[in-house]
Design an enzyme around this catalytic site. Structure first.
Site, PDB file in Angstrom:
ATOM      1  N   CYS A 252       0.985  -1.220  -0.294  1.00  0.00           N
ATOM      2  CA  CYS A 252       0.022  -0.225  -0.396  1.00  0.00           C
ATOM      3  C   CYS A 252       1.269   1.743   0.126  1.00  0.00           C
ATOM      4  CB  CYS A 252      -0.968   0.076   1.472  1.00  0.00           C
ATOM      5  SG  CYS A 252      -2.021  -1.072   1.222  1.00  0.00           S
ATOM      6  N   HIS A 331      12.296   1.174   5.391  1.00  0.00           N
ATOM      7  CA  HIS A 331      12.010   0.282   4.660  1.00  0.00           C
ATOM      8  C   HIS A 331      13.225  -0.944   5.775  1.00  0.00           C
ATOM      9  CE1 HIS A 331      11.887  -4.034   2.540  1.00  0.00           C
ATOM     10  NE2 HIS A 331      11.392  -3.238   1.463  1.00  0.00           N
ATOM     11  N   HIS A 415      -2.051  19.771   6.909  1.00  0.00           N
ATOM     12  CA  HIS A 415      -2.887  18.494   6.454  1.00  0.00           C
ATOM     13  C   HIS A 415      -2.340  17.304   6.008  1.00  0.00           C
ATOM     14  CE1 HIS A 415      -5.905  22.026   5.260  1.00  0.00           C
ATOM     15  NE2 HIS A 415      -5.048  22.367   4.267  1.00  0.00           N
ATOM     16  N   HIS A 419      -2.612   6.832   5.072  1.00  0.00           N
ATOM     17  CA  HIS A 419      -3.335   6.149   4.314  1.00  0.00           C
ATOM     18  C   HIS A 419      -4.183   5.195   4.994  1.00  0.00           C
ATOM     19  CE1 HIS A 419      -3.829   1.859   2.287  1.00  0.00           C
ATOM     20  NE2 HIS A 419      -3.026   1.853   3.365  1.00  0.00           N
ATOM     21  N   HIS A 448     -14.635   5.959   5.115  1.00  0.00           N
ATOM     22  CA  HIS A 448     -15.864   4.879   5.257  1.00  0.00           C
ATOM     23  C   HIS A 448     -16.630   4.758   3.683  1.00  0.00           C
ATOM     24  CE1 HIS A 448     -19.966   6.309   5.568  1.00  0.00           C
ATOM     25  NE2 HIS A 448     -19.810   5.806   6.511  1.00  0.00           N
ATOM     26  N   ASN A 452     -10.261   0.504   1.814  1.00  0.00           N
ATOM     27  CA  ASN A 452      -9.407   0.652   1.539  1.00  0.00           C
ATOM     28  C   ASN A 452      -8.612   0.332   0.182  1.00  0.00           C
ATOM     29  OD1 ASN A 452      -6.686   0.470   1.576  1.00  0.00           O
ATOM     30  ND2 ASN A 452      -6.125  -1.182   3.515  1.00  0.00           N
TER      31      ASN A 452
END
Length: 520
Positions: A252, A331, A415, A419, A448, A452
């Site tokens: 992702c 990583h 802002h 994720h 919502h 995802n």
């Protein structure tokens, strides 16, 4: 007047009218420091400290400039003549200094990194017939015959606690009974979302696809031959010397990785555009087994795609929305637990799916800590860095029980696009970064409304903030993404203007309904 004003201040902070009145008289009589401190909101003291440290250099330089101006204004004609004679006798030094300045300026201009602009982006919104309600999801899961009662109950509980709404989307193949996952259906899903996002992007920007010099596509779980990037080249008849890349298996957070790759390529190739596509494929990656750790993705992942148009042309600054400021990648794959916490495998029945470890949140927290340790020094104001450094020294030298100071990232960013991996992810980041509900509103509402959507979720979140009319010129946006491997990646953008929502943005006909209350 003095006696009358102090009780009002004390009442506001103390919470009690009668007691505030007594405290006000007490302050008038003794003027003790503790009572004064109670009447001051300490957040303003911290804010004042932040402004003082941030502008400390300016405050120091301005008096020096003023003194120089005053001294220069007091010089007479004779003094100026003597200064000119002195410079004539040192002509070689003056010329050497001038050449050095010209050479240094030229080297700086030629070697400095090129500015990368986000001209526009587009988020795909699937057609309404692909929506799936909870009841429909559970009925289809039951009718497939692949899940036992325990697995069905588990999926039902996950859905109720997930933070997803009743209008998320699943691909066409999953609406059939039984589902029809196939290579053809997966390819159709990929083409539908990518072409939908790109058509809208090219329409809004009026850019000719043949002007695209760099193409980067990321999709973790569907990598056909020819590649997804080749499919796009064929569809839009992109030019033959295009630099195209196809990233797979990176989870992702791959959207930020693709962005970073495009950024590096734009530093090398002058005067060109780059397109970055971020998506995930659901059709061939639905799990039809009963291993609970592999059932969670079925409940969370939904259809989505984003397309970005990046440019290194200075002429595009005037129409671009944002300028890329930083990309920081972390990583943790050298650690075995981190490496296997999001893992594609087969269960004991030979059915393939993605397993999520119970240690996922702890591993994500460690990755985030490493990421912000690198990001913090380049984005936090000097006031926050000093507080963190002094607290660290105090902890090491005087008392090991001193709590580490958590920098206030709200001073660095306006802002936050976290994720939308799940409700727990958003909750933890809100808590650990000490954010306010408004800072995570975009993430919660995206989860919502769209679920995802993997690597594209951070762009649906930014689109939400734009649709709410909250992005002002100079605002800084922090995008944070987590992915298998395990990785935590950040991108920081600066708004070049007051940004209005893009035409055909995914929120255009429903933004008035949000924010909504998410059931506990």
């Amino acid at each position: 007047m003095s006696t009358g004003s102090q009780p009002e201040s004390t009442t506001t902070d103390g919470g009690g009218g009668g007691r505030g009145s007594r405290d006000g008289v007490h302050i008038h009589q003794s003027r003790r420091l503790p009572d004064f401190l109670q009447s001051v909101n300490l957040k303003y003291v911290k804010l004042g400290y932040h402004y003082l440290i941030t502008h400390l250099l300016t405050l120091c330089v301005l008096p020096l400039i003023a003194i120089t101006v005053v001294q220069t204004s007091q010089m007479d004609i004779e003094t100026l003549r003597q200064l000119w004679i002195h410079l004539q006798y040192n002509l070689v030094s003056v010329i050497t200094l001038f050449v050095f300045l010209v050479f240094g300026s030229t080297v700086y201009i030629m070697t400095r990194p090129r500015s990368i602009y986000l001209v526009e982006y587009s988020c795909y919104r699937p057609p309404s017939h692909l929506k799936v309600r909870f009841q429909q999801f559970m009925e289809h899961s039951k009718l497939t015959g692949d899940f036992d009662e325990s697995s069905l109950e588990f999926q039902h509980k996950i859905l109720e606690r997930s933070g997803l709404g009743e209008e998320t989307y699943v691909p066409e193949a999953m609406h059939y009974i039984p589902p029809r996952p196939s290579m053809a259906a997966a390819r159709e899903e990929a083409e539908q979302v990518m072409f939908g996002a790109l058509d809208n992007l090219f329409k809004n920007t009026k850019v000719n696809p043949k002007d695209i010099g760099i193409l980067v596509v990321n999709c973790s779980l569907f990598n056909p031959t020819p590649s997804l990037s080749a499919i796009i080249v064929n569809k839009y008849k992109l030019r033959g010397n295009i630099r195209s890349f196809n990233l797979g298996g990176m989870g992702c957070s791959a959207g930020v990785i693709a962005l970073d790759l495009a950024k590096d390529l734009l530093q090398v190739h002058r005067n060109t555009y780059a397109v970055v596509i971020s998506t995930e494929n659901i059709t061939q990656n639905w799990y039809f087994g009963n291993k609970k750790s592999m059932l969670i993705p079925n409940c969370l992942f939904r259809v989505g795609c984003s397309a970005l148009l990046l440019s290194n042309k200075h002429s595009d600054r005037t129409r671009a929305k944002y300028k890329l400021v930083h990309v920081v990648r972390t990583h943790c794959g050298s650690d075995d637990n981190a490496f296997k916490c999001v893992y594609q495998e087969q269960d004991e029945m030979g059915k393939t799916g993605v397993s999520l470890s119970k240690d996922l949140m702890a591993i994500a927290g460690g990755a985030l800590k490493a990421n912000i340790t690198t990001l913090g020094p380049v984005v936090l104001p000097i006031s926050e860095q000093l507080l963190f450094f002094l607290t660290l020294i105090a902890k090491r030298l005087f008392n090991s029980k001193v709590k580490p100071y958590i920098p206030d990232f709200k001073l660095a960013f306006d802002h936050f696009c976290i994720h939308a991996g799940g409700r727990a992810v958003i909750d933890e980041l809100e808590k650990n970064l000490q954010l306010l509900p408004v800072h995570v509103e975009a993430s919660r509402m995206t989860l919502h409304r769209f679920g995802n959507t993997s690597s594209s979720s951070i762009w649906y979140e930014l689109s939400y903030i734009e649709a709410k009319g909250r992005v002002r010129k100079g605002n800084r946006i922090w995008q944070i993404a987590f992915g298998s491997g395990f990785k935590c990646n950040s991108a920081v953008w600066k708004a070049l203007r007051c940004v209005k929502p893009s035409p055909s943005c995914p929120w255009q006909d429903c933004i008035h309904k949000y924010p909504v209350q998410i059931p506990a």
